[in-house]
Design an enzyme around this catalytic site. Sequence first.
Site, mmCIF file in Angstrom:
data_model
loop_
_atom_site.group_PDB
_atom_site.id
_atom_site.type_symbol
_atom_site.label_atom_id
_atom_site.label_comp_id
_atom_site.label_asym_id
_atom_site.label_seq_id
_atom_site.Cartn_x
_atom_site.Cartn_y
_atom_site.Cartn_z
ATOM 1 N N GLY A 140 15.193 -2.876 -3.965
ATOM 2 C CA GLY A 140 14.537 -4.068 -4.462
ATOM 3 C C GLY A 140 13.044 -3.832 -4.643
ATOM 4 O O GLY A 140 12.474 -2.879 -4.110
ATOM 5 N N CYS A 141 12.402 -4.717 -5.384
ATOM 6 C CA CYS A 141 10.982 -4.526 -5.691
ATOM 7 C C CYS A 141 10.100 -4.733 -4.460
ATOM 8 O O CYS A 141 9.255 -3.897 -4.143
ATOM 9 C CB CYS A 141 10.558 -5.442 -6.831
ATOM 10 S SG CYS A 141 11.032 -7.180 -6.628
ATOM 11 N N TYR A 142 10.296 -5.831 -3.736
ATOM 12 C CA TYR A 142 9.536 -6.025 -2.501
ATOM 13 C C TYR A 142 9.772 -4.874 -1.521
ATOM 14 O O TYR A 142 8.813 -4.311 -0.972
ATOM 15 C CB TYR A 142 9.911 -7.350 -1.834
ATOM 16 C CG TYR A 142 9.261 -8.592 -2.389
ATOM 17 C CD1 TYR A 142 7.873 -8.696 -2.528
ATOM 18 C CD2 TYR A 142 10.032 -9.694 -2.745
ATOM 19 C CE1 TYR A 142 7.295 -9.851 -3.010
ATOM 20 C CE2 TYR A 142 9.451 -10.866 -3.233
ATOM 21 C CZ TYR A 142 8.079 -10.937 -3.370
ATOM 22 O OH TYR A 142 7.496 -12.082 -3.840
ATOM 23 N N THR A 191 10.529 -1.822 -2.026
ATOM 24 C CA THR A 191 9.894 -0.583 -2.473
ATOM 25 C C THR A 191 8.422 -0.556 -2.067
ATOM 26 O O THR A 191 7.927 0.427 -1.500
ATOM 27 C CB THR A 191 10.027 -0.420 -3.998
ATOM 28 O OG1 THR A 191 11.410 -0.273 -4.335
ATOM 29 C CG2 THR A 191 9.265 0.804 -4.485
ATOM 30 N N SER A 192 7.705 -1.626 -2.337
ATOM 31 C CA SER A 192 6.278 -1.650 -1.993
ATOM 32 C C SER A 192 6.083 -1.569 -0.480
ATOM 33 O O SER A 192 5.164 -0.905 0.005
ATOM 34 C CB SER A 192 5.605 -2.904 -2.557
ATOM 35 O OG SER A 192 6.026 -4.073 -1.883
#
Length: 344
Positions: A147-149, A151-152
């Site tokens: 997911g994007c969150y 990953t960061s």
Amino acid sequence: MIKAGIIGVSGYAGVELLRLLLNHDEVEIVAIGARSYIGKPISDLYPSFYGICDMLCESDEDVLKKADMIFASLPHGLSEKYAKYCDENHKKFIDLGADFRLDEEKDYQQWYNLDYHEPALHQKQVYGLSEVNREQIKQASLIGNPGCYPTSITLGLYPLLKNHFHKNNDLIIDSKSGTTGAGKSLTEDTHFPRCNESFHPYKLATHRHTPEIEQELSKMACQDIHVTFIPHLLPVNRGIVSTIVVPLKEEVTFDMVVQKYHDVYDDEYFVRVLPVGKTADLKFVKYSNYCDISLHYDQRKHQVIVVSTIDNMVKGAAGQAIQNMNIMYGLEETKGLKMVPPSF
């Protein structure tokens, strides 16, 4: 040439895949699927493709038959049957949805209210955090794209947790995302009059990325990590900024932390550890596959503040999926992804 197909090309992550893959010289896009637009050119839906890519949208089944590398950009609960077909027909499958991110079915049941229909298939999944799981990805045929969150957050914390510099196992994570992170379907929160000139937290303590974040951070630390995850909606199209405060063990110095981040990431093309004194800014990663990380020391409390920023549609979705594809096929990892972020 890799014969690639995209299922769910009409969504934001799906069309971002198309945009990026058109610049990949080892990929031939043989089919694109969008159930609601079958028979219509993608350039009708997204006019930026006029004269560049006027491919007609096809059924999901036609994409599966024509392609050897399948990207699925679908809501959760829809990818298992496609992954099963690919597994049975020796095709590679990268899921940009949530169906193959979690190791435990009970977590999927709790957070997504669904069961696994193909439990055996989940034994073959590899979590596609490229910089961390590269060796497993090389051997994989089924990837759960992060997911994007997550990953960061996971890239931002990996060197700290891997080296056990953290004092506590409970972390508070503050993340902000552009509205594309919510997908293409209109909601009250993402409706223009609601989100424009606004900024607010949402899904406090209930966001579905929470178990994924805890799962991967716990693996990195080799111990259970618990998070309080506080997502916010930014009135911008794309980008994520995660800010994480980590109390340090007494014997750990800030110089040690900075050195470990460079040890881990200096050879990673897509992770940039900024010089001390600089602050990561989503403006300077937009439209790119970079993750920028800045480190800040709170001397009074002996804690480090980690700021990690990505483009949620690229490194947080389509770009990382292509990076994973490159690894799976033994290609140069940066192929098709060497775009420079804009300066303004």
